[in-house]
Write a protein that holds these residues in place. Structure first.
Motif, PDB file in Angstrom:
ATOM      1  N   ARG A  68       0.820  -1.219   0.000  1.00 26.95           N
ATOM      2  CA  ARG A  68       0.000   0.000   0.000  1.00 26.95           C
ATOM      3  C   ARG A  68       0.855   1.271   0.000  1.00 26.95           C
ATOM      4  N   LEU A  69       2.154   1.101  -0.054  1.00 31.15           N
ATOM      5  CA  LEU A  69       3.057   2.243  -0.057  1.00 31.15           C
ATOM      6  C   LEU A  69       3.006   2.915  -1.425  1.00 31.15           C
ATOM      7  N   ARG A  70       2.764   4.216  -1.449  1.00 28.26           N
ATOM      8  CA  ARG A  70       2.598   4.954  -2.699  1.00 28.26           C
ATOM      9  C   ARG A  70       3.451   6.220  -2.700  1.00 28.26           C
ATOM     10  N   ARG A  71       3.837   6.642  -3.909  1.00 28.28           N
ATOM     11  CA  ARG A  71       4.414   7.972  -4.109  1.00 28.28           C
ATOM     12  C   ARG A  71       3.300   8.892  -4.581  1.00 28.28           C
ATOM     13  N   CYS A  72       3.279  10.100  -4.073  1.00 26.76           N
ATOM     14  CA  CYS A  72       2.301  11.081  -4.530  1.00 26.76           C
ATOM     15  C   CYS A  72       2.522  11.348  -6.017  1.00 26.76           C
ATOM     16  N   GLU A  73       1.429  11.429  -6.767  1.00 25.04           N
ATOM     17  CA  GLU A  73       1.507  11.696  -8.200  1.00 25.04           C
ATOM     18  C   GLU A  73       1.511  13.186  -8.524  1.00 25.04           C
ATOM     19  N   GLY A  74       1.506  14.033  -7.499  1.00 24.93           N
ATOM     20  CA  GLY A  74       1.538  15.464  -7.733  1.00 24.93           C
ATOM     21  C   GLY A  74       2.839  15.893  -8.381  1.00 24.93           C
ATOM     22  N   ALA A  75       2.745  16.914  -9.249  1.00 26.76           N
ATOM     23  CA  ALA A  75       3.944  17.422  -9.907  1.00 26.76           C
ATOM     24  C   ALA A  75       4.944  17.926  -8.868  1.00 26.76           C
ATOM     25  N   HIS A  76       6.173  17.451  -8.960  1.00 25.25           N
ATOM     26  CA  HIS A  76       7.272  17.873  -8.079  1.00 25.25           C
ATOM     27  C   HIS A  76       7.084  17.431  -6.629  1.00 25.25           C
ATOM     28  N   CYS A  77       6.126  16.560  -6.333  1.00 31.70           N
ATOM     29  CA  CYS A  77       5.938  16.057  -4.964  1.00 31.70           C
ATOM     30  C   CYS A  77       6.284  14.580  -4.940  1.00 31.70           C
ATOM     31  N   ARG A  78       7.202  14.206  -4.070  1.00 31.94           N
ATOM     32  CA  ARG A  78       7.597  12.806  -3.953  1.00 31.94           C
ATOM     33  C   ARG A  78       7.254  12.249  -2.579  1.00 31.94           C
ATOM     34  N   LEU A  79       6.284  12.849  -1.917  1.00 32.27           N
ATOM     35  CA  LEU A  79       5.897  12.391  -0.588  1.00 32.27           C
ATOM     36  C   LEU A  79       5.385  10.958  -0.672  1.00 32.27           C
ATOM     37  N   LEU A  80       5.731  10.159   0.325  1.00 33.54           N
ATOM     38  CA  LEU A  80       5.267   8.775   0.404  1.00 33.54           C
ATOM     39  C   LEU A  80       4.133   8.675   1.411  1.00 33.54           C
ATOM     40  N   PHE A  81       3.181   7.786   1.133  1.00 35.33           N
ATOM     41  CA  PHE A  81       2.061   7.590   2.045  1.00 35.33           C
ATOM     42  C   PHE A  81       1.537   6.175   1.890  1.00 35.33           C
TER      43      PHE A  81
END
Length: 254
Positions: free
Chosen positions: A145-158
């Motif tokens: 369930r670990l994901r990288r944010c798909e937002g431009a220039h955002c690499r936050l994991l959740f």
């Protein structure tokens, strides 16, 4: 002066991921003891109201060091690589101390509340975060369930705990809203280009082209939340890891 919680995120789903979110494209958020104290409480590493008078610059340096170790191990796992030295450091930190002892005490309203049985111990709290990272990476159901944010220039994991596992952004109100705004602008630009290229063309039933093409366009969500100050950007400037002895701690005590 910014508040100590300015930009801190506590919605990534795990303590270790919340720690990763304290540094990214917006810069360093663990800038001193006050910020670290707020993070320890906000992330749930210690119970609310815990006295953290012993937190100092040495603590800040050690938690930053652990953050980089976790970052490199998680990124290596997501990319199919290996981070052997960093994994050794992570395991050594996780095994360095037992979990902080918590006791139940009566609060002012008579309800039982948690409290640390002894003053906060740096090694124990570092071990708590390191064990959380180990648990995350070794529990395959959670790891999936670990994901990288798909937002431009955002690499936050959740962790994606949404129904159907379709969550795409760290925050729908921030990165999600930015994506919707960008999509709306692209569509508006496409409509404008089409109108310029076909001036005078009538739409269905003689309607003006702009009205015919604009029908059914969805409203863009307004009132976006504030800009997240933390992402997860790999440090492209990082030199290759120096060899460390297996089992070494993050920093020599002293």
């Amino acid at each position: 002066m910014a508040a100590p919680d300015e930009g801190l995120r506590f919605d990534c789903g795990r303590i270790c991921l919340d720690l990763l979110a304290t540094c990214g494209k917006a810069g360093e958020l663990l800038t001193g003891p006050e910020q670290l104290r707020h993070w320890l409480t906000g992330s749930g590493a210690v119970p609310p109201g815990t006295e953290l008078d012993g937190v100092n610059g040495r603590w800040v340096a050690r938690f930053r060091g652990l953050r980089e170790v976790v970052r490199r191990v998680v990124h290596a796992e997501l990319s199919g690589g290996e981070a052997v030295i960093d994994l050794d450091l992570l395991n050594a930190t996780a095994a360095a101390a037992g979990p902080p002892a918590v006791e139940a005490v009566r609060g002012p309203d008579g309800a039982l509340t948690p409290r640390l049985a002894r003053p906060a111990d740096r090694a124990a709290l570092l071990a708590t975060v390191a064990r959380d990272a180990v648990d995350l990476l070794t529990d395959h159901a959670v790891r999936d369930r670990l994901r990288r944010c798909e937002g431009a220039h955002c690499r936050l994991l959740f962790l994606d705990t949404s129904r159907g596992r379709r969550r795409r952004w760290c925050s729908s109100g921030v990165c999600g809203n930015r994506a919707r705004v960008a999509r709306h602008r692209r569509r508006a630009a496409d409509r404008g280009g089409g109108a310029a290229g076909g001036a005078g063309a009538a739409g269905p039933e003689g309607a003006p082209p702009s009205e015919a093409r604009g029908a059914g366009e969805a409203e863009v969500t307004r009132g976006a939340g504030r800009e997240p100050d933390a992402g997860l950007e790999p440090d492209a400037r990082r030199e290759p890891d120096a060899r460390r002895e297996p089992g070494a701690t993050l920093e020599p005590e002293g």
